[in-house]
Design a protein around this motif. Structure first.
Motif, PDB file in Angstrom:
ATOM      1  N   VAL A 222      36.645 -41.844  60.839  1.00 23.51           N
ATOM      2  CA  VAL A 222      38.010 -42.367  60.891  1.00 23.51           C
ATOM      3  C   VAL A 222      37.987 -43.893  60.987  1.00 23.51           C
ATOM      4  O   VAL A 222      38.697 -44.599  60.256  1.00 23.51           O
ATOM      5  CB  VAL A 222      38.777 -41.756  62.091  1.00 23.51           C
TER       6      VAL A 222
ATOM      7  N   PHE B 240      34.309 -36.248  55.340  1.00 23.74           N
ATOM      8  CA  PHE B 240      35.008 -35.280  56.201  1.00 23.74           C
ATOM      9  C   PHE B 240      34.577 -33.860  55.829  1.00 23.74           C
ATOM     10  O   PHE B 240      34.387 -33.011  56.700  1.00 23.74           O
ATOM     11  CB  PHE B 240      36.518 -35.446  56.034  1.00 23.74           C
ATOM     12  N   LEU B 241      34.416 -33.624  54.532  1.00 27.29           N
ATOM     13  CA  LEU B 241      33.888 -32.336  54.094  1.00 27.29           C
ATOM     14  C   LEU B 241      32.526 -32.100  54.743  1.00 27.29           C
ATOM     15  O   LEU B 241      32.245 -31.017  55.259  1.00 27.29           O
ATOM     16  CB  LEU B 241      33.773 -32.319  52.571  1.00 27.29           C
TER      17      LEU B 241
ATOM     18  N   PHE C 129      36.465 -40.957  52.907  1.00 28.84           N
ATOM     19  CA  PHE C 129      36.990 -40.098  53.978  1.00 28.84           C
ATOM     20  C   PHE C 129      36.891 -38.621  53.582  1.00 28.84           C
ATOM     21  O   PHE C 129      36.345 -37.789  54.329  1.00 28.84           O
ATOM     22  CB  PHE C 129      38.447 -40.476  54.261  1.00 28.84           C
ATOM     23  N   LEU C 130      37.394 -38.292  52.382  1.00 27.00           N
ATOM     24  CA  LEU C 130      37.399 -36.890  51.974  1.00 27.00           C
ATOM     25  C   LEU C 130      35.981 -36.332  51.912  1.00 27.00           C
ATOM     26  O   LEU C 130      35.697 -35.243  52.418  1.00 27.00           O
ATOM     27  CB  LEU C 130      38.070 -36.746  50.604  1.00 27.00           C
TER      28      LEU C 130
ATOM     29  N   ASP D  22      32.927 -37.551  63.883  1.00 25.72           N
ATOM     30  CA  ASP D  22      34.191 -37.563  63.145  1.00 25.72           C
ATOM     31  C   ASP D  22      34.949 -38.868  63.367  1.00 25.72           C
ATOM     32  O   ASP D  22      35.523 -39.432  62.443  1.00 25.72           O
ATOM     33  CB  ASP D  22      35.049 -36.382  63.610  1.00 25.72           C
TER      34      ASP D  22
ATOM     35  N   TYR E 134      36.967 -45.464  57.761  1.00 25.90           N
ATOM     36  CA  TYR E 134      38.035 -45.364  56.762  1.00 25.90           C
ATOM     37  C   TYR E 134      38.997 -46.544  56.889  1.00 25.90           C
ATOM     38  O   TYR E 134      39.338 -47.199  55.898  1.00 25.90           O
ATOM     39  CB  TYR E 134      38.796 -44.049  56.940  1.00 25.90           C
ATOM     40  N   PHE E 135      39.410 -46.821  58.110  1.00 25.49           N
ATOM     41  CA  PHE E 135      40.380 -47.900  58.294  1.00 25.49           C
ATOM     42  C   PHE E 135      39.751 -49.269  58.006  1.00 25.49           C
ATOM     43  O   PHE E 135      40.434 -50.183  57.559  1.00 25.49           O
ATOM     44  CB  PHE E 135      40.984 -47.851  59.698  1.00 25.49           C
TER      45      PHE E 135
END
Lengths: 496, 483
Positions: A141, A167-168, A163-164, A137, A144-145
């Motif tokens: 993150v 993350f799913l 990310f979405l 995870d 993403y950044f």
């Protein structure tokens, strides 16, 4: 020792963030130094590595964390994880060297990449499902950044989609892990225990659902058809080194999960559904290749060849689950090929994305048709691109050949239908030859005029990745000796 | 049990009550400029209460005052979380409150409302539950209306009306349960209800749960939460989305735990949880006011928190996971509000554009807290979510775990709508504002709200530490309820 390797980068990242007034130049070199030390430590571990007995680990470390839910900080390496740990260290080192010319907030970028490096190393070293998930995870993150902060085009949108979507996938994975925990007697999240005594052996329906949750989570990360739609925009808008890490390291977390978690922990369910995995693999190979053929954007093209290359791995792990008489040898070859392909794809695609990054750095464009005849103004660039393209299409002498040869030898040995994926190699060859031709040959035109050739840091980072691919291609034995014992353990676990 | 030792067992509550009275009296006599003393006393009373609870937790679980009140791990954790959360609220609101003339009154009301939440968490009798409900509700109405804007008046009225309505259903529910069970004490009620008609037990349970959902700010008692969060002062918003939930959810857990198997309480709570998660998330999707967004996010958080309540008694992990999630949630939610308090002129998502450039540390704290609310490791809520999902699956509610996971992904979207612009390379376009406001907004507000900024930082660190040390906490809070 292993924990030191994992956490050294993130500690360095904290220092970079907290120390005030650190100059950009110093932070760039500090980043290179830390990745170099981490790589050296891993080389040392590899040199002192003894192949552990089946079901055991080397460099094992275990610390109580959440005893009441059967989770501990448990890390260790074997023949599946060590190659990927080394790959991670190499990729991040190459990124650090490539970024020596970075102008955009270099200190923060270095800290973020070091953080991401720790998360990635943690995923491959984890021997507890929760520890695995935590690092998995965190890698999302961090990525993403990187996309949102240093990307171009429409980075916010692409980063959000990335990310979405992933993350799913990671939460689907978490559901699967909880299912394994609840199904195991006694309840535990320990990966070694779960592989030794698989959960849900007498509950095929529940095992099927848990496997579905885990496979969907891994398939999104890998990504395989039809879960790949987040990948092209993420790659297109990510900075060059972000793409390298995404393709070279983060995608491997998905495929690594198949051989590390799905296969050994749910052997019955895996065997029952292996045919579906094989189909997904074949479709990914063909679909990825065909769509890549249609691209005019270099980065999108490389991104879709990733779908194609990851498809070979999925095909191999699927085929290894189809058990027939006297197929054990072939299964082991398929798994070994899959792991070699992970390493090979990381090295070669990493180099390709860096080369694409050079295009954008000089001309802010990825459009194949806007360039032409690059070989004249930039001979080094042309040579490197040609070598990377040949490596990616699986020419003998490069690591990709070793991997794909083993994958097909192993897969066709168990599932003759795997032949259907062979045209994928042909299409990839065609698209890389066409791209090289468009980009490099002919008279310099369009954006190629006055294109400056590779600088030293670019030569070093791209060259190192390609040289390693050639070494594996010419002398694969040293890598195969590392992977083969672990591959045969996986085959035995799936076959029981 | 003797009266003396019984009184000692409720020392934490006595500390808070005494603190409230002293602060209220002191506030009447102290001049406006010297209310710092009452602030200090309020914080000391709460810290004394937390210490007394921690000491009390080393003793055995028991019931006191003829089983009307429960002192066990659940009430111990609730008391510690409530008092520390209230301290945090007071600290993050220092600068905000210093500007208002009603400082001492606010502290007294905060103390009384947190006392109400403690009583809710410890209640071992339906009548005590009613007392706790009123004690936790009435100060809240005043606190919301205190900021004296038209919106605050509207929010206070809305809260009051809803609180009165659901207070009545609570009373009806208690009456029904008393009618069929013949007692209000939990100790006897559990056995008595087993032979009572299931329909009546269900009706009573629905009534009581409706009241508790008002306090927890969960569906169907959630309508006041977004309005109150948006209109009240930041510290009150932080308080009302955190502290009452702790008391109400522990109370709900105790209640569901004693309902006999003849009534499917678990399914009812499961439906409430599903509705809460989904509605809270959907409503938060397109909010532009950050407080309102946080308000809806807390509604959805109650949904997740109801997962262990649904499987109360059905899984060993249910109670520890609830307490861990409550502690983690309190720290995380308060950190987010501390960031909001530190940037008082940033009211909408647009205002947060480019904030990371000017306030990198606050931006970092907000990242930790919002990603924490999603359940990203290694934060406290991650371990809370992990254990509640595991408890739900273990208790036979795998579908509820699936719904919670889907909702977590959905919630990521609106938290990212807030986070992503912060790191944008171009700052916000200044909007036309009244002169004085514009001048204030131009000055870096962190200098004027140092307490809020520091508490945001401390909160972010606490969120991470709680996440890493969660294993040890889990074994501390692993003890079952006292019966």
């Amino acid at each position: 020792m292993l924990s030191l390797v994992i956490f050294l980068p993130v500690v360095a990242a904290l220092v970079l963030i907290v120390l005030p007034g650190l100059s950009d130049r110093l932070s760039r070199w500090a980043w290179v130094l830390v990745t170099l030390v981490d790589f050296a430590l891993l080389i040392g571990m590899w040199a002192a590595y003894d192949v552990p007995a089946a079901g055991f680990l080397a460099y094992e470390e275990r610390l109580e964390w959440m005893p009441s839910v059967g989770s501990s900080y448990h890390v260790g390496v074997d023949g599946l994880s060590l190659p990927l740990l080394l790959l991670t260290a190499v990729i991040f080192l190459a990124c650090a060297v490539y970024a020596l010319k970075e102008r955009e907030r270099p200190r923060q970028q270095a800290a973020l990449f070091l953080f991401l490096q720790s998360a990635s190393l943690g995923v491959f070293a984890a021997q507890d499902l929760i520890v695995f998930f935590v690092f998995f995870d965190l890698s999302i993150v961090g990525m993403y950044f990187i996309i949102a902060g240093w990307g171009h085009g429409n980075p916010a949108r692409s980063a959000l989609k990335f990310f979405l979507y992933t993350f799913l996938g990671s939460l689907s994975l978490l559901l699967g892990f909880i299912g394994l925990y609840v199904g195991a007697v006694p309840h535990t999240f320990d990966m070694v225990e779960l592989a030794r005594h698989p959960a849900l052996q007498n509950a095929p329906v529940a095992a099927g659902f848990v496997l579905a949750a885990i496979v969907i989570g891994l398939a999104i990360k890998t990504p395989t058809f039809p879960f790949h739609t987040w990948l092209p925009p993420a790659h297109t808008d990510a900075p060059a080194i972000g793409s390298v890490v995404l393709a070279g390291v983060l995608l491997k977390m998905g495929t690594y999960g198949f051989v590390r978690i799905a296969m050994p922990m749910l052997p019955d369910a895996w065997r029952s559904w292996a045919w579906l995995i094989v189909i997904v693999g074949i479709v990914s190979v063909l679909y990825g290749a065909l769509v890549a053929l249609a691209q005019t954007n270099v980065k999108r093209m490389i991104a879709y060849t990733s779908v194609n290359h990851m498809g070979y791995i999925v095909l191999a792990v699927g085929a290894a689950g189809v058990v027939s008489d006297s197929s054990e040898q072939a299964q082991q070859v398929a798994i070994t090929g899959a792991v070699v392909q992970m390493v090979s794809h990381g090295l070669v695609t990493g180099a390709l994305f860096l080369l694409a990054g050079v295009l954008y750095d000089r001309r802010e464009s990825y459009d194949l048709s806007a360039f032409g005849g690059l070989a004249a103004p930039a001979p080094r660039y042309a040579a490197f691109f040609a070598v990377a393209a040949f490596a990616s299409l699986g020419l003998p002498g490069f690591s990709g050949f070793i991997a794909e040869f083993q994958i097909f030898a192993g897969s066709i040995g168990t599932v003759p239908w795997s032949l259907l994926a062979l045209p994928g190699i042909l299409i990839t060859a065609a698209l890389f030859l066409r791209a090289s031709q468009r980009l490099l040959t002919g008279k310099p035109r369009g954006l190629s005029v006055g294109f400056s050739d590779l600088k030293l840091n670019e030569v070093l980072s791209i060259g190192a990745l390609l040289v390693m691919s050639v070494i594996i291609g010419l002398f694969p034995r040293f890598l195969l000796d590392l992977i083969e014992p672990a591959a045969s353990v996986v085959v035995n676990l799936v076959g029981r | 049990m003797e009266l003396g030792s019984d009184t000692l067992a409720v020392l934490p509550e006595i500390c808070v009550l005494g603190g409230a009275i002293v602060v209220l009296l002191l506030g009447s006599f102290l001049p406006r400029g010297r209310q710092a003393l009452s602030r200090l006393l309020a914080v000391l009373a709460l810290l004394a209460s937390a210490t007394a609870s921690a000491v009390g937790m080393t003793g055995p679980a028991m019931t006191v005052f003829e089983a009307n009140y429960t002192v066990d791990a659940a009430s111990g954790v609730a008391r510690i979380v409530i008092s520390l959360a209230t301290v945090f609220v007071i600290v993050l609101g220092f600068s905000e409150l210093a500007e208002t003339p009603r400082e001492s009154e606010t502290y007294a009301l905060l103390l009384l409302a947190s006392l109400g939440a403690m009583v809710l968490a410890g209640a071992g009798d339906l009548l005590i539950l009613i007392t706790g409900y009123l004690l936790a509700s009435i100060p809240l109405y005043a606190l919301i209306g205190m900021s004296r804007s038209p919106r605050a008046a509207e929010a206070a009225l809305k809260t009051y009306l809803l609180g009165a309505l659901l207070g009545i259903t609570l009373l009806v529910g208690v009456t029904v349960l008393y009618g069929v069970g013949g007692t209000t004490a939990y100790v006897q009620l559990g056995r008595a209800l087993a032979s009572a008609p299931a329909a009546a037990v269900a009706a009573g349970l629905v009534g009581v749960l409706a009241g508790l959902m008002f306090k927890a700010g969960g569906v169907p008692g959630h309508f006041w939460v977004p309005d109150a969060t948006q209109a009240a002062s930041t510290l009150v918003a932080a308080f009302l989305t955190t502290v009452p939930k702790v008391g109400a959810l522990v109370a709900a857990y105790r209640l569901v735990d004693l309902i006999p198997a003849t009534t499917d309480a678990a399914l009812l709570v499961g439906i409430l949880a599903t509705a809460g998660m989904t509605l809270g998330n959907l409503a938060a999707f397109w909010q532009d006011d950050v407080r309102r967004l946080l308000g809806w996010s807390t509604v959805s958080q109650v949904g997740y928190l109801l997962l262990p309540v649904a499987v109360a008694g059905g899984s060993d992990l249910a109670l520890p996971s609830l307490l861990l999630y409550l502690a983690g949630y309190a720290a995380t939610n308060l950190t987010a509000f501390a960031v909001v308090a530190a940037l008082p002129h940033h009211r909408t998502l647009v205002d947060y554009r480019g904030v990371a450039r000017i306030h990198p540390w606050l931006a970092g704290a907000l990242v930790v807290s919002l990603l924490g609310l999603v359940g990203t490791p290694p934060t406290a809520v991650f371990v809370g979510k992990l254990t509640t999902l595991t408890a739900a699956w273990d208790g036979g509610f795998a579908w509820l775990a699936v719904i919670a996971v889907i909702n977590s992904v959905a919630s990521l979207f609106y938290y990212l709508r807030w986070l992503a612009p912060m790191f944008a390379r171009t700052p916000a376009v200044p909007r036309p504002q009244p002169m004085s406001n514009a001048a204030e907004a131009a000055a870096p507000s962190i200098d004027r709200r140092p307490w809020a900024a520091w508490s945001a930082m401390a909160g972010a660190v606490a969120v991470l530490i709680l996440g890493v040390l969660a294993g040890g906490l889990l074994s501390i809070v692993g003890a079952p309820l006292a019966h």
